[in-house]
Design a protein around this motif. Sequence first.
Motif, short mmCIF file in Angstrom:
data_model
loop_
_atom_site.label_atom_id
_atom_site.label_comp_id
_atom_site.label_asym_id
_atom_site.label_seq_id
_atom_site.Cartn_x
_atom_site.Cartn_y
_atom_site.Cartn_z
N UNK A 125 0.77 -1.14 0.05
CA UNK A 125 0.44 -0.07 -0.06
C UNK A 125 1.13 0.95 -0.24
N UNK A 126 2.14 1.35 0.14
CA UNK A 126 2.85 2.41 -0.02
C UNK A 126 4.02 1.91 0.11
N UNK A 127 4.99 2.92 0.00
CA UNK A 127 6.67 2.16 -0.66
C UNK A 127 7.27 1.48 0.69
N UNK A 128 8.31 0.92 0.86
CA UNK A 128 8.71 -0.33 1.31
C UNK A 128 10.63 0.67 1.68
N UNK A 129 10.73 1.53 1.59
CA UNK A 129 11.75 2.13 1.91
C UNK A 129 12.45 1.65 3.66
N UNK A 130 11.83 1.96 4.30
CA UNK A 130 12.49 1.73 6.03
C UNK A 130 12.32 -0.18 5.75
N UNK A 131 13.87 -0.79 6.52
CA UNK A 131 13.70 -1.96 6.34
C UNK A 131 12.62 -2.68 7.24
N UNK A 132 12.16 -2.07 8.23
CA UNK A 132 11.07 -2.44 8.96
C UNK A 132 9.54 -3.13 8.75
N UNK A 133 9.59 -2.38 7.66
CA UNK A 133 7.98 -2.17 6.82
C UNK A 133 8.12 -3.06 5.39
N UNK A 134 9.73 -3.62 5.06
CA UNK A 134 9.62 -4.81 4.22
C UNK A 134 9.35 -5.65 4.92
N UNK A 135 10.23 -5.58 6.44
CA UNK A 135 10.02 -7.18 7.22
C UNK A 135 8.36 -7.51 7.82
N UNK A 136 7.95 -6.12 7.40
CA UNK A 136 6.67 -6.39 7.90
C UNK A 136 5.42 -7.50 6.86
N UNK A 137 6.10 -6.31 5.73
CA UNK A 137 5.23 -7.15 4.65
C UNK A 137 5.61 -8.58 4.17
N UNK A 360 13.45 -13.20 3.93
CA UNK A 360 13.28 -14.18 3.55
C UNK A 360 13.59 -15.20 4.74
N UNK A 361 12.97 -16.26 4.05
CA UNK A 361 13.59 -17.67 5.24
C UNK A 361 14.76 -18.10 4.01
N UNK A 362 15.91 -19.42 4.56
CA UNK A 362 16.85 -19.42 4.23
C UNK A 362 16.26 -21.16 3.46
#
Length: 458
Positions: A125-137, A360-362
């Motif tokens: 829904x928005x830019x995933x610039x922050x690591x925390x946002x990308x992790x949650x997404x 992502x899981x390894x």
Amino acid sequence: MTRFAAFVAAAFVAATPAQAHAPALRLHHCTVQLLTARCGTLTVPEDRARPKGRTIGLHVVVLPAYVKAAKDAVTYLAGGPGVAATSEAASLSNQWMRLREGHDILLVDQRGTGKSGAYSCPNPTGALTAPAKLSAYTAACLKAFGGDYRQYGSRMAAADLDAVRAALGYATLDVVGGSYGATLAQVYAKLYPSSVRTLTLMGASALDVPFFARYARNAQSSLDRWARLCDAQAACRKAYPNWERRFGELVRAWDAQPVEVKKGVRMSGVQLASVVHRMLLDSGEATSIPLVVTHAAQGDYAPLLRQGAGDIGVTTQVMYWSIWCNEPWAGLDARGPWGTMFDSYTTAFVGTLRRGCTFMPERAEPASAWTFPSSGRVPLLVFAGGTDPQDPISNLPELTRNFRDSRAVVLPYIGHSFGIGGCVDEIMTNFVARATTKKLVSDQCNAYLRTPSFPVTG
């Protein structure tokens, strides 16, 4: 037991049930892209170590032979990673008319694609610039997916294909793989060598040639070939003097200060190089690169804008990330400088993938397992584009040493695709019929290959 020995043992155990106790797969008559076909679904465990756990329904389409089918089927492994093989049924039927006369064409949507459990994360829904946002997404996406992301790799897909082969009763397969499909074809040949009658790779890199390690240099080599061809033609040389040097200057300048190419749209050197790289993949588009670059250098961005987006190609498909993030052939540890005009673009592409993979899981993938296969029995035919910026013939350095019965057909001024009349089909048909490259006539495409000319207006 070493990690590699354990890997081989596990692969053998996984392969045995599919071969010895394969369920009969009943196919029904169906229509696929206006073609009469036979369709079915084979249910397999998502994780073969947990046979009673979650399952995947593999979507299978067979285009029956026009005449009498041989005992072996021709199977096509699609590129991407992420393309569903069955989505290419119509184009393959058209391209392989001779090949299909005496062979069924077997198409299996690789797990995680098409109708075989495909899943893509919802658009953010928005830019995933922050690591925390990308992790949650990422965490939310994998939770919604509900499966085991780690089970959507090439080795698992190879086991699926062999399960389908056994369930349909084909003794062996004539395996054809294009681009990433050529990577999967090598994995299949490595894990299930007795199931492979012939192997054909189109636009391929060896399993032990890391994809991104040579990415920038391969692109530069392709661009250099087009520059030499332009320079050899008086009209092109006159219309676009020093266009390749100008391209390098634009990339550096636009990376330092992105340029507004239309109202509200700015373009960086990375984006410019990505567009040019995508054009290099198709020889029909590559001839317009001098025009696009020259006009852009003069402040006319219309030809560039007509080319659309570049080819960084990142998607939200779960299977796509499972493969790129875990398999050594991808070469995500590549780091420049490479001394090319595509350095910043390659660095950005790899960086985007690395950043996503962080969340992502390894999956354990021993590097020793990812080596170019070898065989004294399986014949290998390779088609390579002479100007392919991605998978040139130099990315298969040990071809003849690993396969005693092998042949490479290099098509001058062809990029990453091979839509050249029916000559490729003719060569492949003869190869599959004879099951050897010895005395194989492989010059049929010469009649279709012409030295390209460059548009000098537009």
